[in-house]
Design an enzyme around this catalytic site. Structure first.
Site, PDB file in Angstrom:
ATOM      1  N   ARG A  51      26.966 -36.192 -24.154  1.00  0.00           N
ATOM      2  CA  ARG A  51      26.502 -36.736 -22.870  1.00  0.00           C
ATOM      3  C   ARG A  51      25.575 -35.709 -22.226  1.00  0.00           C
ATOM      4  O   ARG A  51      25.397 -34.614 -22.732  1.00  0.00           O
ATOM      5  CB  ARG A  51      27.701 -37.086 -21.970  1.00  0.00           C
ATOM      6  CG  ARG A  51      28.777 -36.049 -22.125  1.00  0.00           C
ATOM      7  CD  ARG A  51      29.499 -35.624 -20.927  1.00  0.00           C
ATOM      8  NE  ARG A  51      28.641 -35.300 -19.835  1.00  0.00           N
ATOM      9  CZ  ARG A  51      28.035 -34.135 -19.671  1.00  0.00           C
ATOM     10  NH1 ARG A  51      28.175 -33.152 -20.548  1.00  0.00           N
ATOM     11  NH2 ARG A  51      27.266 -33.903 -18.619  1.00  0.00           N
ATOM     12  N   ALA A  53      21.680 -35.813 -20.113  1.00  0.00           N
ATOM     13  CA  ALA A  53      20.416 -36.429 -20.527  1.00  0.00           C
ATOM     14  C   ALA A  53      19.757 -35.763 -21.746  1.00  0.00           C
ATOM     15  O   ALA A  53      19.452 -36.445 -22.736  1.00  0.00           O
ATOM     16  CB  ALA A  53      19.470 -36.468 -19.326  1.00  0.00           C
ATOM     17  N   ASP A 240      19.060 -37.096 -14.580  1.00  0.00           N
ATOM     18  CA  ASP A 240      18.998 -37.994 -15.741  1.00  0.00           C
ATOM     19  C   ASP A 240      17.665 -38.712 -15.821  1.00  0.00           C
ATOM     20  O   ASP A 240      17.262 -39.191 -16.880  1.00  0.00           O
ATOM     21  CB  ASP A 240      20.136 -39.017 -15.681  1.00  0.00           C
ATOM     22  CG  ASP A 240      21.451 -38.314 -15.954  1.00  0.00           C
ATOM     23  OD1 ASP A 240      22.029 -37.752 -15.008  1.00  0.00           O
ATOM     24  OD2 ASP A 240      21.862 -38.280 -17.121  1.00  0.00           O
ATOM     25  N   ASN A 250      20.709 -38.841 -10.578  1.00  0.00           N
ATOM     26  CA  ASN A 250      21.685 -37.953 -11.234  1.00  0.00           C
ATOM     27  C   ASN A 250      23.090 -38.504 -10.995  1.00  0.00           C
ATOM     28  O   ASN A 250      23.273 -39.536 -10.337  1.00  0.00           O
ATOM     29  CB  ASN A 250      21.538 -36.525 -10.687  1.00  0.00           C
ATOM     30  CG  ASN A 250      22.308 -35.514 -11.516  1.00  0.00           C
ATOM     31  OD1 ASN A 250      22.218 -35.508 -12.740  1.00  0.00           O
ATOM     32  ND2 ASN A 250      23.077 -34.650 -10.865  1.00  0.00           N
TER      33      ASN A 250
HETATM   34  O1  MRU Z   1      27.298 -39.337 -17.382  1.00  0.00           O
HETATM   35  P1  MRU Z   1      26.844 -38.005 -17.881  1.00  0.00           P
HETATM   36  O2  MRU Z   1      27.943 -37.016 -18.041  1.00  0.00           O
HETATM   37  O3  MRU Z   1      25.983 -38.129 -19.123  1.00  0.00           O
HETATM   38  O4  MRU Z   1      25.899 -37.485 -16.709  1.00  0.00           O
HETATM   39  C1  MRU Z   1      25.249 -36.244 -16.836  1.00  0.00           C
HETATM   40  C2  MRU Z   1      24.554 -35.817 -15.614  1.00  0.00           C
HETATM   41  O5  MRU Z   1      24.499 -36.526 -14.625  1.00  0.00           O
HETATM   42  C3  MRU Z   1      23.819 -34.520 -15.670  1.00  0.00           C
HETATM   43  O6  MRU Z   1      23.817 -33.904 -14.426  1.00  0.00           O
HETATM   44  C4  MRU Z   1      22.382 -34.808 -16.102  1.00  0.00           C
HETATM   45  O7  MRU Z   1      22.370 -35.464 -17.330  1.00  0.00           O
HETATM   46  C5  MRU Z   1      21.572 -33.599 -16.197  1.00  0.00           C
HETATM   47  S1  MRU Z   1      22.032 -32.716 -17.647  1.00  0.00           S
HETATM   48  C6  MRU Z   1      21.187 -31.390 -17.971  1.00  0.00           C
END
Ligand code: MRU
Length: 356
Positions: A51, A53, A240, A250
């Site tokens: 998980r 982004a 994201d 995000n």
């Molecule tokens: O649902 P997730 O855990 O994939 O969400 C991740 C986030 O919201 C992070 O803050 C985002 O991807 C930035 S990662 C460098």
């Protein structure tokens, strides 16, 4: 970065399989999992074994490699690319990585296609690592400036996990923190627990612990009072999907943290590689916001007294729950965007000047 003093990246290719760290088991169990088919890659993204982004993008790129290994047929490769893109809706890196792979592979002979796909997937991951390192070196300047003014420990609040586990290495929001720590600047991180999936508690705090960085987990609603008390010097979060006007999508709750930071004059930074910029969608309301299973709210997972992972119900059996995974923070609440190329204002002019 390190786990139990051993250096890892979050994804790598070895002996015809893709290796990942299964994030659904962290922090209680450290399990390296093999992905052998494109279905495995899609499942790993959907179930959040991987998980964040940038890591979703890297996994999708290697998912394309697995598809080609399985069945080197153009229709199958195209169908697999569509299924990968559909596996999670909000993080733009997923589509960005699959589109980049498809562009690279178009018109390539079938006897060369696997080698070229492998090279491109590795390039996507190597580039992310390099970009995240540069994001950290740029963000370090902000932390150093605060420290040089106060000569006191710098308190940084972060939300969700935008750490190395969410990328290939270094992280986005945490990269500056790791660089500051390595330079000997005293830092302490307030880690939002980040309900419902607890990425802050389970992943950010875990990875900071493994690098010996002082951190404290707080409930998601605690940041406001800490800011009012002057106990937060800055916030850094990931993203994201970053719109060309500087709005940032995000993890759910990021917006509320930005509002509290604005009300308390606490600088609020967003760290991102250019792969999270969506140059097409113009307004935050048009971003597809993932709505996940409400069981993520009504149930909670942890270890019991025998160290076994257990899931229990914590809500009334008859209650309904709603689980939106992301929100959008308008650019006006963002002090700056920390990118691999430098720090810029969250605005279309500044983003265009830096990247176009
Ligand atoms: O649902 P997730 O855990 O994939 O969400 C991740 C986030 O919201 C992070 O803050 C985002 O991807 C930035 S990662 C460098």
């Amino acid at each position: 970065m390190k786990i139990a003093n051993k250096e890892y990246r979050t994804i790598w290719y070895e002996d015809s399989v893709v290796k990942i760290i299964d994030q659904t088991k962290l922090p209680h169990q450290f399990i390296i999992k093999d992905l052998s088919t494109v279905k495995d890659a899609i499942n790993a993204i959907k179930t959040m074994e991987v998980r964040g982004a940038p890591l979703i993008g890297g996994t999708a790129a290697y998912g394309m490699v697995l598809a080609i290994q399985e069945n080197n047929d153009l229709d199958f490769i195209k169908k697999s690319s569509d299924e990968l893109i559909e596996s999670r809706p909000t993080a733009i890196n997923l589509k960005w990585a699959v589109d980049r792979m498809m562009k690279k592979l178009s018109g390539i002979n079938s006897d060369q296609i696997l080698d070229i796909a492998l090279k491109e997937a590795k390039e996507i991951c190597d580039e992310d690592e390099k970009f995240c390192k540069n994001i950290g070196l740029n963000g370090l300047k902000i932390i150093a400036e605060i420290y040089n003014k106060t000569k006191k420990k710098v308190n940084i609040l972060t939300h969700c996990n935008a750490g190395w586990l969410a990328t290939i290495n270094w992280g986005t929001a945490t990269s500056a923190i790791y660089h500051a720590h390595q330079k000997g600047i005293p830092v302490h991180v307030w880690v939002d627990e980040t309900r419902p999936r607890n990425q802050g508690a389970n992943l950010t705090s875990y990875e900071l612990n493994e690098e010996n960085i002082p951190n404290t987990i707080i409930a998601d609603n605690t940041g406001g009072i800490l800011m009012q008390r002057g106990e937060v010097d800055m916030c850094i979060v990931g993203t994201d999907r970053t719109l060309s006007n500087g709005d940032v999508c995000n993890k759910i709750g990021t917006y509320l943290k930005a509002l509290a930071a604005h009300d308390n004059n606490v600088p609020f930074y967003v760290a991102l590689p250019s792969s999270t910029i969506d140059w097409e969608i113009k307004e935050g309301k048009d971003i597809p916001i993932e709505e996940r299973n409400s069981e993520e709210l009504s149930h909670i997972e942890g270890v019991d007294e025998n160290n076994e992972i257990k899931k229990i119900l914590i809500y009334p059996k008859k209650s309904k729950a709603m689980n939106l995974a992301f929100d959008v923070t308008p650019a006006k609440y963002i002090t700056g965007l920390i990118t691999e190329k430098g720090i810029c204002e969250a605005s279309s002019d500044a983003l265009k000047k830096m990247f176009k």
